[in-house]
Design a protein around this motif. Structure first.
Motif, PDB file in Angstrom:
ATOM      1  N   ILE A   1       0.865  -1.175   0.000  1.00  0.00           N
ATOM      2  CA  ILE A   1       0.000   0.000   0.000  1.00  0.00           C
ATOM      3  C   ILE A   1       0.903   1.227   0.000  1.00  0.00           C
ATOM      4  O   ILE A   1       1.702   1.426   0.919  1.00  0.00           O
ATOM      5  CB  ILE A   1      -0.938   0.034   1.221  1.00  0.00           C
ATOM      6  N   GLU A   2       0.770   2.038  -1.030  1.00  0.00           N
ATOM      7  CA  GLU A   2       1.603   3.208  -1.223  1.00  0.00           C
ATOM      8  C   GLU A   2       0.733   4.433  -1.490  1.00  0.00           C
ATOM      9  O   GLU A   2      -0.499   4.326  -1.582  1.00  0.00           O
ATOM     10  CB  GLU A   2       2.555   2.982  -2.407  1.00  0.00           C
ATOM     11  N   ASP A   3       1.371   5.589  -1.616  1.00  0.00           N
ATOM     12  CA  ASP A   3       0.618   6.792  -1.994  1.00  0.00           C
ATOM     13  C   ASP A   3       1.358   7.633  -3.022  1.00  0.00           C
ATOM     14  O   ASP A   3       0.738   8.245  -3.882  1.00  0.00           O
ATOM     15  CB  ASP A   3       0.287   7.645  -0.764  1.00  0.00           C
ATOM     16  N   SER A   4       2.677   7.671  -2.959  1.00  0.00           N
ATOM     17  CA  SER A   4       3.455   8.595  -3.788  1.00  0.00           C
ATOM     18  C   SER A   4       4.064   7.892  -4.992  1.00  0.00           C
ATOM     19  O   SER A   4       4.144   6.660  -5.059  1.00  0.00           O
ATOM     20  CB  SER A   4       4.569   9.228  -2.952  1.00  0.00           C
TER      21      SER A   4
ATOM     22  N   GLY B   1       7.384  -0.325  -5.731  1.00  0.00           N
ATOM     23  CA  GLY B   1       6.560  -1.523  -5.613  1.00  0.00           C
ATOM     24  C   GLY B   1       6.390  -2.246  -6.933  1.00  0.00           C
ATOM     25  O   GLY B   1       6.510  -3.479  -7.010  1.00  0.00           O
ATOM     26  N   LYS B   2       6.128  -1.496  -7.996  1.00  0.00           N
ATOM     27  CA  LYS B   2       5.956  -2.106  -9.314  1.00  0.00           C
ATOM     28  C   LYS B   2       7.262  -2.755  -9.782  1.00  0.00           C
ATOM     29  O   LYS B   2       7.251  -3.851 -10.340  1.00  0.00           O
ATOM     30  CB  LYS B   2       5.503  -1.057 -10.325  1.00  0.00           C
ATOM     31  N   ALA B   3       8.389  -2.068  -9.560  1.00  0.00           N
ATOM     32  CA  ALA B   3       9.679  -2.610  -9.989  1.00  0.00           C
ATOM     33  C   ALA B   3      10.034  -3.885  -9.246  1.00  0.00           C
ATOM     34  O   ALA B   3      10.772  -4.731  -9.762  1.00  0.00           O
ATOM     35  CB  ALA B   3      10.779  -1.571  -9.798  1.00  0.00           C
TER      36      ALA B   3
ATOM     37  N   THR C   1       1.907  -6.291  -6.441  1.00  0.00           N
ATOM     38  CA  THR C   1       0.664  -5.606  -6.760  1.00  0.00           C
ATOM     39  C   THR C   1       0.638  -4.347  -5.903  1.00  0.00           C
ATOM     40  O   THR C   1       0.772  -4.421  -4.681  1.00  0.00           O
ATOM     41  CB  THR C   1      -0.556  -6.481  -6.438  1.00  0.00           C
ATOM     42  N   VAL C   2       0.492  -3.198  -6.548  1.00  0.00           N
ATOM     43  CA  VAL C   2       0.560  -1.928  -5.822  1.00  0.00           C
ATOM     44  C   VAL C   2      -0.842  -1.348  -5.648  1.00  0.00           C
ATOM     45  O   VAL C   2      -1.548  -1.095  -6.626  1.00  0.00           O
ATOM     46  CB  VAL C   2       1.456  -0.913  -6.557  1.00  0.00           C
TER      47      VAL C   2
ATOM     48  N   ALA D   1       0.070   4.514 -12.309  1.00  0.00           N
ATOM     49  CA  ALA D   1       0.899   3.312 -12.434  1.00  0.00           C
ATOM     50  C   ALA D   1       0.526   2.244 -11.411  1.00  0.00           C
ATOM     51  O   ALA D   1       0.934   1.088 -11.548  1.00  0.00           O
ATOM     52  CB  ALA D   1       2.376   3.673 -12.276  1.00  0.00           C
ATOM     53  N   ALA D   2      -0.264   2.600 -10.392  1.00  0.00           N
ATOM     54  CA  ALA D   2      -0.691   1.621  -9.397  1.00  0.00           C
ATOM     55  C   ALA D   2      -1.697   0.651 -10.016  1.00  0.00           C
ATOM     56  O   ALA D   2      -2.374   0.972 -10.993  1.00  0.00           O
ATOM     57  CB  ALA D   2      -1.315   2.324  -8.195  1.00  0.00           C
ATOM     58  N   ASP D   3      -1.802  -0.539  -9.440  1.00  0.00           N
ATOM     59  CA  ASP D   3      -2.753  -1.528  -9.937  1.00  0.00           C
ATOM     60  C   ASP D   3      -4.178  -1.230  -9.475  1.00  0.00           C
ATOM     61  O   ASP D   3      -5.137  -1.506 -10.192  1.00  0.00           O
ATOM     62  CB  ASP D   3      -2.338  -2.926  -9.449  1.00  0.00           C
ATOM     63  N   VAL D   4      -4.289  -0.688  -8.263  1.00  0.00           N
ATOM     64  CA  VAL D   4      -5.581  -0.373  -7.666  1.00  0.00           C
ATOM     65  C   VAL D   4      -5.437   0.928  -6.903  1.00  0.00           C
ATOM     66  O   VAL D   4      -4.391   1.176  -6.292  1.00  0.00           O
ATOM     67  CB  VAL D   4      -6.048  -1.483  -6.692  1.00  0.00           C
ATOM     68  N   ILE D   5      -6.470   1.756  -6.924  1.00  0.00           N
ATOM     69  CA  ILE D   5      -6.493   2.963  -6.099  1.00  0.00           C
ATOM     70  C   ILE D   5      -7.670   2.855  -5.138  1.00  0.00           C
ATOM     71  O   ILE D   5      -8.798   2.573  -5.553  1.00  0.00           O
ATOM     72  CB  ILE D   5      -6.625   4.241  -6.954  1.00  0.00           C
ATOM     73  N   ILE D   6      -7.397   3.048  -3.855  1.00  0.00           N
ATOM     74  CA  ILE D   6      -8.437   2.983  -2.835  1.00  0.00           C
ATOM     75  C   ILE D   6      -8.554   4.336  -2.158  1.00  0.00           C
ATOM     76  O   ILE D   6      -7.619   5.130  -2.152  1.00  0.00           O
ATOM     77  CB  ILE D   6      -8.147   1.886  -1.786  1.00  0.00           C
ATOM     78  N   ASP D   7      -9.728   4.605  -1.598  1.00  0.00           N
ATOM     79  CA  ASP D   7      -9.956   5.899  -0.958  1.00  0.00           C
ATOM     80  C   ASP D   7      -9.448   5.946   0.476  1.00  0.00           C
ATOM     81  O   ASP D   7      -9.114   7.020   0.985  1.00  0.00           O
ATOM     82  CB  ASP D   7     -11.446   6.247  -0.986  1.00  0.00           C
ATOM     83  N   ALA D   8      -9.417   4.811   1.148  1.00  0.00           N
ATOM     84  CA  ALA D   8      -8.989   4.758   2.547  1.00  0.00           C
ATOM     85  C   ALA D   8      -8.355   3.403   2.811  1.00  0.00           C
ATOM     86  O   ALA D   8      -8.655   2.417   2.117  1.00  0.00           O
ATOM     87  CB  ALA D   8     -10.191   4.967   3.476  1.00  0.00           C
TER      88      ALA D   8
END
Length: 218
Positions: free
Chosen positions: A173-176, A183-185, A189-190, A204-211
């Protein structure tokens, strides 16, 4: 467990994921340079969000030089540390909603949880302590253990090796941008916690979550 959650381990970033510190540090730096009469543009500060501590040190030297003050890395960091000491972060108040509950829920599902942050280890331990998360993670890794931290994937490669798990069975779980890139490199799964305040893309992330608790719905 695999029918309930698709990954054997979740690796958490800290700044921006566990604690909402990115905006705090942004404002802290902005205030410090303005007080010194050498404002650094918001574009410069935005571009540094999520940078490794090594890059942060280099940025400090460059930012002071832009204001006409030539310092080496040690002197620049000392100036910042003195300012930060007088303007401390309330990490407990910056804890993102649902983090403790999410970590507990994952562990209850048999999912292993680790932390891999570019921040210095002393800072990581302090943040976890004041946020009631000491001992919550099976493994805690700091970017200062490596020559270069994120976006270099070595911190994640090391974490996976220490966990004894392949990247394909884990997510982070990342943000920046630096964290997502690392994570991708590393083959993970980011999952990106949505961040829209600094103008960078999380595409570039695989999924974006709100919280953070949304990771439980993967």
């Amino acid at each position: 467990m695999q029918d309930r959650f698709p990954y054997r381990a979740v690796i958490f970033d800290m700044d921006g994921v566990i604690v909402d510190t990115e905006r705090f540090y942004f404002d802290q730096l902005d205030e410090m340079f303005r007080a010194a009469g050498m404002p650094v543009s918001h574009g410069e500060l935005c571009a540094a969000v999520g940078a490794s501590y090594q890059d942060f040190q280099r940025n400090l030297v460059r930012w002071f030089a832009m204001g006409g003050v030539d310092l080496d890395a040690e002197e620049a960091e000392a100036r910042y540390d003195a300012w930060a000491k007088d303007h401390p972060a309330d990490y407990a108040a910056l804890l993102n909603p649902g983090v403790r509950e999410t970590v507990d829920a994952l562990k209850g599902l048999g999912v292993r949880v680790a932390l891999a942050s570019s921040s210095p280890m002393d800072n990581i331990k302090h943040v976890l302590d004041v946020c009631g998360l000491s001992g919550a993670f099976e493994l805690v890794v700091s970017g200062e253990q490596f020559h270069e931290s994120k976006p270099n994937p070595e911190i994640y490669q090391h974490t996976l090796e220490a966990l004894g798990l392949p990247a394909t069975s884990c997510c982070c779980i990342e943000d920046s941008v630096p964290g997502i890139t690392a994570g991708k490199a590393a083959g993970l799964t980011v999952v990106a916690k949505r961040e829209e305040r600094f103008g960078f893309s999380q595409a570039a992330a695989d999924v974006i979550i709100d919280a953070v608790p949304d990771v439980l719905g993967l």
